[in-house]
Scaffold this active site. Structure first.
Site, short mmCIF file in Angstrom:
data_model
loop_
_atom_site.label_atom_id
_atom_site.label_comp_id
_atom_site.label_asym_id
_atom_site.label_seq_id
_atom_site.Cartn_x
_atom_site.Cartn_y
_atom_site.Cartn_z
N TYR A 158 0.84 -1.20 0.00
CA TYR A 158 0.00 0.00 0.00
C TYR A 158 0.88 1.25 0.00
O TYR A 158 0.70 2.16 -0.82
CB TYR A 158 -0.90 -0.04 1.24
CG TYR A 158 -1.75 1.17 1.48
CD1 TYR A 158 -2.83 1.46 0.65
CD2 TYR A 158 -1.51 2.03 2.55
CE1 TYR A 158 -3.63 2.58 0.88
CE2 TYR A 158 -2.31 3.13 2.80
CZ TYR A 158 -3.37 3.40 1.96
OH TYR A 158 -4.16 4.50 2.19
N1 LIG Z 1 -9.66 6.63 5.87
C1 LIG Z 1 -8.39 6.80 6.17
O1 LIG Z 1 -8.01 6.82 7.37
C2 LIG Z 1 -7.37 7.00 5.08
C3 LIG Z 1 -6.04 7.28 5.47
C4 LIG Z 1 -5.08 7.47 4.48
C5 LIG Z 1 -5.44 7.39 3.13
N2 LIG Z 1 -6.72 7.10 2.78
C6 LIG Z 1 -7.04 7.02 1.35
O2 LIG Z 1 -8.21 7.76 1.08
C7 LIG Z 1 -8.94 7.13 0.00
C8 LIG Z 1 -10.38 6.87 0.43
O3 LIG Z 1 -10.33 6.09 1.60
P1 LIG Z 1 -11.64 5.70 2.46
O4 LIG Z 1 -11.14 5.44 3.83
O5 LIG Z 1 -12.73 6.66 2.20
O6 LIG Z 1 -11.96 4.28 1.78
P2 LIG Z 1 -13.24 3.31 1.86
O7 LIG Z 1 -14.13 3.70 2.99
O8 LIG Z 1 -12.70 1.93 1.85
O9 LIG Z 1 -13.95 3.61 0.47
C9 LIG Z 1 -13.26 3.25 -0.72
C10 LIG Z 1 -14.09 3.60 -1.93
O10 LIG Z 1 -13.39 3.13 -3.09
C11 LIG Z 1 -14.21 2.19 -3.80
N3 LIG Z 1 -13.37 1.17 -4.41
C12 LIG Z 1 -12.58 0.29 -3.78
N4 LIG Z 1 -11.98 -0.53 -4.67
C13 LIG Z 1 -12.41 -0.15 -5.89
C14 LIG Z 1 -12.18 -0.62 -7.21
N5 LIG Z 1 -11.37 -1.66 -7.45
N6 LIG Z 1 -12.79 0.00 -8.24
C15 LIG Z 1 -13.63 1.05 -8.02
N7 LIG Z 1 -13.89 1.53 -6.80
C16 LIG Z 1 -13.30 0.93 -5.74
C17 LIG Z 1 -15.18 1.66 -2.72
O11 LIG Z 1 -16.38 1.12 -3.22
P3 LIG Z 1 -16.51 -0.45 -3.63
O12 LIG Z 1 -15.88 -1.24 -2.51
O13 LIG Z 1 -17.97 -0.69 -3.79
O14 LIG Z 1 -15.77 -0.58 -4.91
C18 LIG Z 1 -15.46 2.94 -1.94
O15 LIG Z 1 -16.36 3.76 -2.64
C19 LIG Z 1 -8.16 5.87 -0.36
O16 LIG Z 1 -7.34 6.12 -1.46
C20 LIG Z 1 -7.32 5.60 0.89
O17 LIG Z 1 -6.14 4.89 0.59
C21 LIG Z 1 -7.70 6.91 3.73
#
Ligand SMILES: NC(=O)c1ccc[n+]([C@@H]2O[C@H](COP(=O)([O-])OP(=O)(O)OC[C@H]3O[C@@H](n4cnc5c(N)ncnc54)[C@H](OP(=O)(O)O)[C@@H]3O)[C@@H](O)[C@H]2O)c1
Length: 257
Positions: A158
């Site tokens: 990651y």
């Molecule tokens: N939350 C945190 O603490 C955090 C910290 C650092 C970085 N980030 C980054 O912020 C971004 C959003 O994170 P989040 O926490 O909001 O994530 P999340 O709650 O897991 O949501 C991820 C989103 O991406 C979609 N997705 C996942 N795999 C996919 C695929 N193969 N094709 C199309 N859509 C896909 C999911 O929907 P489906 O599963 O239905 O596809 C969902 O809409 C990510 O890039 C993550 O690495 C988050």
């Protein structure tokens, strides 16, 4: 939520067309809502079929880990919006088994992480940016992670894929600046989302103590709207001289220098 306005009182992003990957929940869903509030036309995408987009947004189901998935999504963007002015590459994440080590991450898991966190953005940009370049304007945001530097062996794939995304983002910014296209990267810290909570639960089982003391210095975890606020700034004209940058939005937890 307040409507984002430009100096003349009109919604700041009226007339702009935006694509948000991973727009069905968490950070992406907040970005979709805020873009709509700012007057943009929005297309959200995720793999789930059981998702209802907020009123005013269009939704397309796509798995963007594959060439075919990104091509289908780009075709849907052209059909529904005619093109994009704003691209928010938000979908991301990675699987890691409990107690896994960097050495134990399988080739398949590495490929998945690279395809979702890096190649999806590379492929979508190659399909959608040429039209932006012809128009001479556009704004792209690559969502990375603030937690890039502390070594986390189970999430090596990651972190490496997000590091690649940031490096690519800087190079693309340099190439596209003369065409009026701005490209920036943003790293969220601990943000309360379904994906973030699930990841942290796995880390907590490995290391209860550090997980418990990891509240960011500012005293709370982030909310999806904290990240969306910063994305909205980066894609707005208020950031018109800002390109090739990386912005941590993490409550001060992961200083980069
Ligand atoms: N939350 C945190 O603490 C955090 C910290 C650092 C970085 N980030 C980054 O912020 C971004 C959003 O994170 P989040 O926490 O909001 O994530 P999340 O709650 O897991 O949501 C991820 C989103 O991406 C979609 N997705 C996942 N795999 C996919 C695929 N193969 N094709 C199309 N859509 C896909 C999911 O929907 P489906 O599963 O239905 O596809 C969902 O809409 C990510 O890039 C993550 O690495 C988050």
């Amino acid at each position: 939520m307040t409507t984002v306005e430009n100096g003349s009182g009109a919604p700041a992003l009226k007339g702009k067309r935006a694509l948000v990957t991973g727009g069905s929940r968490g950070i992406g869903a907040a970005v979709v809502r805020q873009l709509l509030d700012a007057g943009a036309e929005v297309l959200a995408t995720a793999r789930s079929t059981a998702y209802t987009a907020p009123e005013g947004a269009a939704f397309v189901t796509a798995d963007i880990r594959t060439e075919a998935g990104t091509q289908a999504l780009a075709a849907a963007v052209r059909e529904r919006l005619g093109g994009v002015d704003i691209l928010v590459h938000n979908a991301g994440g990675a699987r890691a088994d409990e107690g896994a080590s960097a050495m134990a991450i399988s080739a398949g898991e590495w490929q998945d992480a690279l395809d979702l966190n890096l190649m999806a953005a590379v492929r979508l940009n190659s399909l959608l940016v040429p039209a932006m370049r012809e128009r001479g304007s556009g704004a792209i945001v690559h969502i990375s992670t603030a937690a890039l530097l502390p070594p986390v062996p189970a999430f090596a794939h990651y972190q490496a894929s997000k590091a690649g995304l940031e490096s690519y983002s800087r190079a693309l910014a340099a190439e596209l600046a003369p065409f009026g296209i701005r490209v920036n990267a943003l790293g969220p810290g601990r943000t309360s989302t379904p994906g973030g909570e699930e990841t942290r639960k796995r880390w907590a089982r490995d290391d209860e103590a550090s997980a418990a003391t990891n509240t960011p210095p500012i005293g709370r975890d982030g909310q999806p709207d904290d990240i969306a606020d910063a994305v909205l700034f980066l894609v707005s004209d208020r950031a018109s001289w800002l390109t090739g940058a990386y912005l941590s939005v993490d409550g001060g937890e992961f200083p980069r220098n």
